[in-house]
Write an enzyme that holds these catalytic residues in place. Structure first.
Site, PDB file in Angstrom:
ATOM      1  N   PRO A   1      47.301 -38.726  39.807  1.00  0.00           N
ATOM      2  CA  PRO A   1      46.157 -39.614  39.905  1.00  0.00           C
ATOM      3  C   PRO A   1      45.387 -39.509  41.221  1.00  0.00           C
ATOM      4  O   PRO A   1      45.978 -39.372  42.288  1.00  0.00           O
ATOM      5  CB  PRO A   1      46.759 -41.018  39.745  1.00  0.00           C
ATOM      6  CG  PRO A   1      48.206 -40.868  40.028  1.00  0.00           C
ATOM      7  CD  PRO A   1      48.562 -39.472  39.660  1.00  0.00           C
ATOM      8  N   ASN A   2      44.087 -39.564  41.063  1.00  0.00           N
ATOM      9  CA  ASN A   2      43.108 -39.581  42.143  1.00  0.00           C
ATOM     10  C   ASN A   2      42.949 -38.257  42.872  1.00  0.00           C
ATOM     11  O   ASN A   2      42.074 -38.133  43.723  1.00  0.00           O
ATOM     12  CB  ASN A   2      43.403 -40.718  43.142  1.00  0.00           C
ATOM     13  CG  ASN A   2      43.350 -42.065  42.478  1.00  0.00           C
ATOM     14  OD1 ASN A   2      42.391 -42.372  41.774  1.00  0.00           O
ATOM     15  ND2 ASN A   2      44.376 -42.864  42.657  1.00  0.00           N
TER      16      ASN A   2
ATOM     17  N   ARG B   1      37.499 -38.304  48.571  1.00  0.00           N
ATOM     18  CA  ARG B   1      38.422 -39.436  48.785  1.00  0.00           C
ATOM     19  C   ARG B   1      39.120 -39.316  50.133  1.00  0.00           C
ATOM     20  O   ARG B   1      39.789 -38.322  50.408  1.00  0.00           O
ATOM     21  CB  ARG B   1      39.475 -39.435  47.673  1.00  0.00           C
ATOM     22  CG  ARG B   1      40.560 -40.459  47.874  1.00  0.00           C
ATOM     23  CD  ARG B   1      41.693 -40.276  46.867  1.00  0.00           C
ATOM     24  NE  ARG B   1      42.757 -41.204  47.151  1.00  0.00           N
ATOM     25  CZ  ARG B   1      44.030 -40.940  46.947  1.00  0.00           C
ATOM     26  NH1 ARG B   1      44.407 -39.780  46.448  1.00  0.00           N
ATOM     27  NH2 ARG B   1      44.944 -41.830  47.231  1.00  0.00           N
TER      28      ARG B   1
ATOM     29  N   TYR C   1      42.934 -36.441  53.327  1.00  0.00           N
ATOM     30  CA  TYR C   1      43.075 -35.393  52.315  1.00  0.00           C
ATOM     31  C   TYR C   1      42.141 -34.204  52.503  1.00  0.00           C
ATOM     32  O   TYR C   1      42.195 -33.262  51.723  1.00  0.00           O
ATOM     33  CB  TYR C   1      42.849 -35.998  50.920  1.00  0.00           C
ATOM     34  CG  TYR C   1      43.866 -37.054  50.572  1.00  0.00           C
ATOM     35  CD1 TYR C   1      45.177 -36.715  50.266  1.00  0.00           C
ATOM     36  CD2 TYR C   1      43.525 -38.400  50.578  1.00  0.00           C
ATOM     37  CE1 TYR C   1      46.113 -37.680  49.968  1.00  0.00           C
ATOM     38  CE2 TYR C   1      44.464 -39.374  50.272  1.00  0.00           C
ATOM     39  CZ  TYR C   1      45.749 -39.007  49.969  1.00  0.00           C
ATOM     40  OH  TYR C   1      46.688 -39.969  49.676  1.00  0.00           O
TER      41      TYR C   1
ATOM     42  N   ASN D   1      52.285 -32.305  42.368  1.00  0.00           N
ATOM     43  CA  ASN D   1      51.879 -33.385  43.259  1.00  0.00           C
ATOM     44  C   ASN D   1      51.592 -34.575  42.351  1.00  0.00           C
ATOM     45  O   ASN D   1      50.495 -34.713  41.820  1.00  0.00           O
ATOM     46  CB  ASN D   1      50.650 -33.007  44.079  1.00  0.00           C
ATOM     47  CG  ASN D   1      50.278 -34.076  45.092  1.00  0.00           C
ATOM     48  OD1 ASN D   1      50.709 -35.214  44.987  1.00  0.00           O
ATOM     49  ND2 ASN D   1      49.466 -33.692  46.059  1.00  0.00           N
TER      50      ASN D   1
ATOM     51  N   ALA E   1      50.582 -40.933  43.617  1.00  0.00           N
ATOM     52  CA  ALA E   1      51.200 -42.264  43.654  1.00  0.00           C
ATOM     53  C   ALA E   1      52.338 -42.413  42.647  1.00  0.00           C
ATOM     54  O   ALA E   1      53.268 -43.190  42.872  1.00  0.00           O
ATOM     55  CB  ALA E   1      50.140 -43.339  43.422  1.00  0.00           C
TER      56      ALA E   1
ATOM     57  N   GLU F   1      58.053 -30.157  44.577  1.00  0.00           N
ATOM     58  CA  GLU F   1      57.258 -31.359  44.837  1.00  0.00           C
ATOM     59  C   GLU F   1      56.394 -31.122  46.068  1.00  0.00           C
ATOM     60  O   GLU F   1      56.888 -30.659  47.098  1.00  0.00           O
ATOM     61  CB  GLU F   1      58.200 -32.544  45.069  1.00  0.00           C
ATOM     62  CG  GLU F   1      57.504 -33.837  45.380  1.00  0.00           C
ATOM     63  CD  GLU F   1      58.474 -34.986  45.659  1.00  0.00           C
ATOM     64  OE1 GLU F   1      57.990 -36.022  46.137  1.00  0.00           O
ATOM     65  OE2 GLU F   1      59.695 -34.848  45.412  1.00  0.00           O
TER      66      GLU F   1
ATOM     67  N   HIS G   1      53.134 -32.714  48.605  1.00  0.00           N
ATOM     68  CA  HIS G   1      52.244 -33.794  49.037  1.00  0.00           C
ATOM     69  C   HIS G   1      51.352 -33.270  50.149  1.00  0.00           C
ATOM     70  O   HIS G   1      51.828 -32.578  51.062  1.00  0.00           O
ATOM     71  CB  HIS G   1      53.028 -35.015  49.508  1.00  0.00           C
ATOM     72  CG  HIS G   1      53.846 -35.612  48.414  1.00  0.00           C
ATOM     73  ND1 HIS G   1      53.293 -36.395  47.427  1.00  0.00           N
ATOM     74  CD2 HIS G   1      55.155 -35.495  48.125  1.00  0.00           C
ATOM     75  CE1 HIS G   1      54.239 -36.743  46.588  1.00  0.00           C
ATOM     76  NE2 HIS G   1      55.375 -36.200  46.972  1.00  0.00           N
TER      77      HIS G   1
ATOM     78  N   ARG H   1      53.195 -42.752  56.377  1.00  0.00           N
ATOM     79  CA  ARG H   1      52.312 -43.707  55.705  1.00  0.00           C
ATOM     80  C   ARG H   1      53.089 -44.970  55.322  1.00  0.00           C
ATOM     81  O   ARG H   1      54.174 -45.204  55.854  1.00  0.00           O
ATOM     82  CB  ARG H   1      51.673 -43.016  54.501  1.00  0.00           C
ATOM     83  CG  ARG H   1      50.825 -41.801  54.956  1.00  0.00           C
ATOM     84  CD  ARG H   1      50.149 -41.099  53.846  1.00  0.00           C
ATOM     85  NE  ARG H   1      49.138 -41.983  53.250  1.00  0.00           N
ATOM     86  CZ  ARG H   1      48.582 -41.739  52.069  1.00  0.00           C
ATOM     87  NH1 ARG H   1      48.905 -40.660  51.386  1.00  0.00           N
ATOM     88  NH2 ARG H   1      47.674 -42.556  51.580  1.00  0.00           N
TER      89      ARG H   1
END
Length: 139
Positions: free
Chosen positions: A9-10, A17, A22, A71, A74, A95, A97, A104
């Protein structure tokens, strides 16, 4: 070697964004660079904001690809279902990120994917995907 990159998502908003976190490049532009850089590797890309679609694509990938770069964004921190899908398929999953999730919010420190991933690459910006691809190519 056939690899599938799955973004959650996103991540369709990369480039616009939160550019301080990012970056300013869209994933589509970056993906074109990856395809050029790794010409001898067949790369495919899938993105969805919907948890069930990500699970479906992971299950389908098991029959089509040699590995997945995931990735889950969230959903990494909330989706037992995606974690179970990674565990259930027979191909390795790395995985990824873009940001350092450990620098964070506290809720981003938990991953339901990591325990079943081949490896984890966190915090190297979009270069995290390069590193993940290379992890499949190193013998």
């Amino acid at each position: 070697m056939k690899l599938l990159i799955i973004n959650g998502p996103n991540l369709n908003l990369l480039g616009t964004r939160e550019p301080d976190t990012y970056g300013k490049e869209s994933f589509e532009d970056y993906f074109s660079k990856l395809q050029f850089k790794f010409r001898e590797t067949e790369l495919s890309y899938y993105q969805s904001n919907i948890e069930g679609e990500l699970i479906d694509r992971l299950q389908q990938a098991d029959m089509e690809f040699d590995g997945v770069i995931l990735n889950a964004a969230a959903y990494t921190h909330t989706s037992i279902g995606i974690g179970d899908a990674v565990k259930a398929i027979g191909i390795p999953v790395v995985e990824v990120h873009i940001s350092n999730t450990f620098s964070r919010e506290q809720f981003r420190h938990k991953s339901y994917i990591s325990a079943n991933a081949k490896g984890i690459i966190i915090g190297f910006g979009l270069s995290s995907y390069d590193l993940a691809i290379n992890s499949f190519l190193i013998k």
